[in-house]
Design a protein around this motif. Structure first.
Motif, PDB file in Angstrom:
ATOM      1  N   VAL A 146       0.851  -1.185   0.000  1.00 61.65           N
ATOM      2  CA  VAL A 146       0.000   0.000   0.000  1.00 61.65           C
ATOM      3  C   VAL A 146       0.889   1.238   0.000  1.00 61.65           C
ATOM      4  N   VAL A 147       0.714   2.062  -1.034  1.00 63.39           N
ATOM      5  CA  VAL A 147       1.552   3.257  -1.211  1.00 63.39           C
ATOM      6  C   VAL A 147       0.930   4.405  -0.426  1.00 63.39           C
ATOM      7  N   THR A 148       1.619   4.813   0.650  1.00 64.02           N
ATOM      8  CA  THR A 148       1.058   5.771   1.604  1.00 64.02           C
ATOM      9  C   THR A 148       1.599   7.193   1.418  1.00 64.02           C
ATOM     10  N   LYS A 149       2.336   7.429   0.334  1.00 70.69           N
ATOM     11  CA  LYS A 149       2.915   8.763   0.109  1.00 70.69           C
ATOM     12  C   LYS A 149       1.829   9.835   0.166  1.00 70.69           C
ATOM     13  N   THR A 150       2.166  10.936   0.777  1.00 71.27           N
ATOM     14  CA  THR A 150       1.315  12.117   1.014  1.00 71.27           C
ATOM     15  C   THR A 150       0.286  11.921   2.142  1.00 71.27           C
ATOM     16  N   GLU A 192       6.709   4.167  -0.153  1.00 71.83           N
ATOM     17  CA  GLU A 192       6.890   5.625  -0.090  1.00 71.83           C
ATOM     18  C   GLU A 192       7.866   6.032  -1.190  1.00 71.83           C
ATOM     19  N   ASN A 193       7.816   7.305  -1.594  1.00 67.01           N
ATOM     20  CA  ASN A 193       8.712   7.721  -2.677  1.00 67.01           C
ATOM     21  C   ASN A 193       9.626   8.895  -2.343  1.00 67.01           C
ATOM     22  N   ARG A 194       9.568   9.404  -1.102  1.00 65.89           N
ATOM     23  CA  ARG A 194      10.472  10.486  -0.709  1.00 65.89           C
ATOM     24  C   ARG A 194      11.021  10.206   0.679  1.00 65.89           C
ATOM     25  N   PHE A 235      10.798   1.437  -0.848  1.00 67.44           N
ATOM     26  CA  PHE A 235      11.074   2.745  -1.448  1.00 67.44           C
ATOM     27  C   PHE A 235      10.853   2.632  -2.949  1.00 67.44           C
ATOM     28  N   ILE A 236       9.907   3.433  -3.471  1.00 70.43           N
ATOM     29  CA  ILE A 236       9.475   3.237  -4.858  1.00 70.43           C
ATOM     30  C   ILE A 236       9.754   4.431  -5.756  1.00 70.43           C
ATOM     31  N   GLY A 237      10.401   5.482  -5.214  1.00 68.80           N
ATOM     32  CA  GLY A 237      10.622   6.682  -6.019  1.00 68.80           C
ATOM     33  C   GLY A 237      12.068   6.819  -6.455  1.00 68.80           C
ATOM     34  N   VAL A 271      12.874  -7.290 -10.436  1.00 65.69           N
ATOM     35  CA  VAL A 271      12.687  -6.102 -11.284  1.00 65.69           C
ATOM     36  C   VAL A 271      11.408  -5.351 -10.907  1.00 65.69           C
ATOM     37  N   MET A 272      11.387  -4.095 -11.273  1.00 67.48           N
ATOM     38  CA  MET A 272      10.216  -3.246 -11.069  1.00 67.48           C
ATOM     39  C   MET A 272       9.969  -2.441 -12.337  1.00 67.48           C
ATOM     40  N   GLY A 273       8.687  -2.168 -12.632  1.00 67.74           N
ATOM     41  CA  GLY A 273       8.382  -1.333 -13.789  1.00 67.74           C
ATOM     42  C   GLY A 273       7.105  -0.541 -13.586  1.00 67.74           C
ATOM     43  N   VAL A 274       7.073   0.610 -14.246  1.00 63.47           N
ATOM     44  CA  VAL A 274       5.867   1.451 -14.292  1.00 63.47           C
ATOM     45  C   VAL A 274       5.458   1.524 -15.757  1.00 63.47           C
ATOM     46  N   ALA A 275       4.194   1.261 -16.039  1.00 64.64           N
ATOM     47  CA  ALA A 275       3.737   1.328 -17.425  1.00 64.64           C
ATOM     48  C   ALA A 275       3.775   2.770 -17.917  1.00 64.64           C
ATOM     49  N   GLY A 292       2.199  -2.797 -11.530  1.00 64.80           N
ATOM     50  CA  GLY A 292       0.774  -2.659 -11.292  1.00 64.80           C
ATOM     51  C   GLY A 292       0.475  -1.663 -10.197  1.00 64.80           C
ATOM     52  N   MET A 293      -0.436  -0.735 -10.483  1.00 59.91           N
ATOM     53  CA  MET A 293      -0.866   0.281  -9.549  1.00 59.91           C
ATOM     54  C   MET A 293      -2.398   0.201  -9.466  1.00 59.91           C
ATOM     55  N   SER A 294      -3.026   1.241  -8.927  1.00 56.98           N
ATOM     56  CA  SER A 294      -4.478   1.183  -8.726  1.00 56.98           C
ATOM     57  C   SER A 294      -5.237   0.860 -10.016  1.00 56.98           C
ATOM     58  N   GLU A 295      -4.795   1.466 -11.134  1.00 59.41           N
ATOM     59  CA  GLU A 295      -5.570   1.352 -12.374  1.00 59.41           C
ATOM     60  C   GLU A 295      -5.285   0.085 -13.175  1.00 59.41           C
ATOM     61  N   LEU A 329       2.360  -5.740  -6.025  1.00 55.51           N
ATOM     62  CA  LEU A 329       1.564  -4.651  -6.584  1.00 55.51           C
ATOM     63  C   LEU A 329       1.743  -3.425  -5.694  1.00 55.51           C
ATOM     64  N   ARG A 330       1.822  -2.254  -6.316  1.00 53.36           N
ATOM     65  CA  ARG A 330       2.002  -1.002  -5.556  1.00 53.36           C
ATOM     66  C   ARG A 330       0.735  -0.160  -5.718  1.00 53.36           C
ATOM     67  N   VAL A 331      -0.126  -0.204  -4.711  1.00 52.40           N
ATOM     68  CA  VAL A 331      -1.441   0.403  -4.853  1.00 52.40           C
ATOM     69  C   VAL A 331      -1.616   1.546  -3.848  1.00 52.40           C
ATOM     70  N   GLY A 332      -1.867   2.742  -4.349  1.00 55.66           N
ATOM     71  CA  GLY A 332      -2.044   3.902  -3.490  1.00 55.66           C
ATOM     72  C   GLY A 332      -3.478   4.386  -3.455  1.00 55.66           C
ATOM     73  N   SER A 333      -3.885   5.116  -4.494  1.00 57.23           N
ATOM     74  CA  SER A 333      -5.163   5.834  -4.443  1.00 57.23           C
ATOM     75  C   SER A 333      -6.376   4.922  -4.274  1.00 57.23           C
ATOM     76  N   ALA A 334      -6.332   3.702  -4.768  1.00 59.55           N
ATOM     77  CA  ALA A 334      -7.490   2.817  -4.609  1.00 59.55           C
ATOM     78  C   ALA A 334      -7.721   2.458  -3.142  1.00 59.55           C
ATOM     79  N   THR A 393      -7.841   9.799  -3.492  1.00 63.46           N
ATOM     80  CA  THR A 393      -7.045  10.662  -4.361  1.00 63.46           C
ATOM     81  C   THR A 393      -6.087  11.469  -3.495  1.00 63.46           C
ATOM     82  N   ARG A 394      -4.820  11.494  -3.930  1.00 63.50           N
ATOM     83  CA  ARG A 394      -3.809  12.126  -3.083  1.00 63.50           C
ATOM     84  C   ARG A 394      -4.085  13.607  -2.873  1.00 63.50           C
ATOM     85  N   PRO A 395      -3.937  14.086  -1.595  1.00 65.42           N
ATOM     86  CA  PRO A 395      -4.245  15.482  -1.267  1.00 65.42           C
ATOM     87  C   PRO A 395      -3.306  16.484  -1.921  1.00 65.42           C
TER      88      PRO A 395
HETATM   89  C1  LIG Z   1       2.377   6.638  -6.480  1.00 62.80           C
HETATM   90  C2  LIG Z   1       2.952   5.390  -7.053  1.00 62.80           C
HETATM   91  C3  LIG Z   1       2.202   4.205  -7.089  1.00 62.80           C
HETATM   92  C4  LIG Z   1       0.753   4.118  -6.639  1.00 62.80           C
HETATM   93  O1  LIG Z   1      -0.058   4.738  -7.595  1.00 62.80           O
HETATM   94  P1  LIG Z   1      -1.676   4.726  -7.474  1.00 62.80           P
HETATM   95  O2  LIG Z   1      -2.113   5.067  -8.843  1.00 62.80           O
HETATM   96  O3  LIG Z   1      -2.022   5.752  -6.461  1.00 62.80           O
HETATM   97  O4  LIG Z   1      -2.069   3.355  -7.077  1.00 62.80           O
HETATM   98  C5  LIG Z   1       2.820   3.058  -7.581  1.00 62.80           C
HETATM   99  N1  LIG Z   1       4.090   3.077  -8.023  1.00 62.80           N
HETATM  100  C6  LIG Z   1       4.839   4.198  -8.014  1.00 62.80           C
HETATM  101  C7  LIG Z   1       6.238   4.146  -8.536  1.00 62.80           C
HETATM  102  C8  LIG Z   1       4.291   5.388  -7.534  1.00 62.80           C
HETATM  103  O5  LIG Z   1       5.047   6.500  -7.525  1.00 62.80           O
END
Ligand SMILES: *Cc1c(COP(=O)(O)O)cnc(C)c1O
Length: 243
Positions: free
Chosen positions: A38-42, A61-63, A83-85, A171-175, A213-216, A229-234, A238-240
Motif C-alpha cells: 500500500v503506497v502511503t505517500k502524502t 513511499e517515494n520520498r 522505497f518506490i521513487g 525487477v520493477m516497472g511502471v507502465a 501494477g498500480m491502482s488502475e 503490486l504497488r497500490v495507493g489511491s485505490a 485521491t492524493r491530497p
Molecule cells: C504513487 C505510485 C504508485 C501508486 O499509484 P496509485 O495510482 O495511487 O495506485 C505506484 N508506483 C509508483 C512508482 C508510484 O510513484
C-alpha cells in the motif's frame, strides 16, 4: 472522524483485495503469490497505523524526507518499507536505515551508495532493478528517470549481486502513460517486464520479484505474473497533494 477514516480504509482495502483475488482467479494464480504494497505517500502516519491494524504488512513511499519520519512514528507496527521513487545518491544512507526493499535501483552509483549505507546501518537491503518500459525511450544506458534501459539490466544486476549488503530480488516497472487505453498499454509493458525478468533469472535464479501494477492496472500486472503490486489511491483515496 478517525473511526470514519478507519472504516473508509477498511472498505477500500477489501475492494482492492477482492480485485486482486479476481485477477488471480482469471490468471489461474494463487493469491498468496501476490503481495500488496500500500503506497502511503502524502498520507499521514496515522493512516499507516490504521492500515497496519487492518492487516497491511507492506507499505511504499517515494520520498525520504516524508518516509523517514513516518517509518519512525510507526516503528512498533512491524511493517516492511518499500522505497518506490527516484532515489538521490545522497539520500541512500538515510533510506538504508529503515527501508527493506528499494524498487528503484537504476544506476551503479546508487548501488554503491546503498551498499555503503546498509553496511553502516548493519542491515541488508533488498533491491529491485527499475526497468524503463517506455518503448519511445532510446535503448541506451541509464536514463536517470524512469529506470534503466532493458539492455543494461544484466550489468546492473551483476553489480547488485556483487554488493555485500544488498540482495538482488528482481525487477520493477511502471507502465508508460497512455490516456487512450491505459490498460492495453500496461498489459504490453508488463509482458515486456516479464520477459526481462525471465532473462534475469537465467543468471540470477533467486531474483524472482516482479513489482508492477498500480491502482488502475493491477489486473494486467497479475495477468503478466507480477509478484508485488504497488497500490495507493485505490486504498487511500485521491492524493491530497502532488506525490
Ligand atoms: C504513487 C505510485 C504508485 C501508486 O499509484 P496509485 O495510482 O495511487 O495506485 C505506484 N508506483 C509508483 C512508482 C508510484 O510513484
Amino acid at each position: 472522524m478517525s473511526a470514519d477514516r478507519a472504516a473508509e480504509l477498511a472498505a477500500n482495502l477489501s475492494d482492492v483485495r477482492a480485485r486482486i483475488d479476481a485477477a488471480c482467479a482469471d490468471a489461474g494464480r494463487d493469491p498468496s503469490e501476490v503481495t500488496l504494497i500500500v503506497v502511503t505517500k502524502t498520507w499521514p502516519s496515522d493512516d499507516v497505523r490504521r492500515l497496519a491494524e487492518l492487516g497491511v504488512r507492506d507499505v511504499g513511499e517515494n520520498r525520504d524526507q516524508e518516509a523517514s519520519p513516518k517509518a519512525q512514528a510507526t516503528a512498533d507496527c512491524g511493517l516492511r518499507w518499500h522505497f518506490i521513487g527516484q532515489l538521490q545518491t545522497n539520500k541512500a544512507a538515510s533510506v538504508a536505515r529503515y527501508v527493506d526493499v528499494v524498487h528503484s535501483v537504476d544506476r551503479p552509483s546508487l548501488v554503491a551508495a546503498l551498499d555503503k549505507g546498509a553496511m553502516k546501518a548493519g542491515r541488508s537491503i533488498g533491491c529491485l532493478i527499475e526497468v524503463n518500459l517506455d518503448p519511445a525511450e532510446p535503448d541506451t544506458g541509464a536514463t536517470g528517470r524512469g529506470g534503466v534501459a532493458p539492455a543494461s539490466v544484466a550489468e546492473l544486476a551483476d553489480a547488485i549481486a556483487a554488493a555485500e549488503h544488498l540482495d538482488l530480488l528482481g525487477v520493477m516497472g511502471v507502465a508508460p502513460l497512455a490516456p487512450d487505453d491505459q490498460r492495453a498499454a500496461s498489459a504490453e509493458a508488463f509482458a515486456r517486464l516479464a520477459e526481462i525478468s525471465a532473462d534475469l533469472r537465467r543468471e540470477h535464479p533467486a531474483a524472482t520479484v516482479i513489482s508492477a501494477g498500480m491502482s488502475e492496472d493491477l489486473q494486467e500486472a497479475v495477468a503478466a505474473g507480477a509478484t508485488h503490486l504497488r497500490v495507493g489511491s485505490a486504498v487511500l483515496g485521491t492524493r491530497p497533494r502532488l506525490g
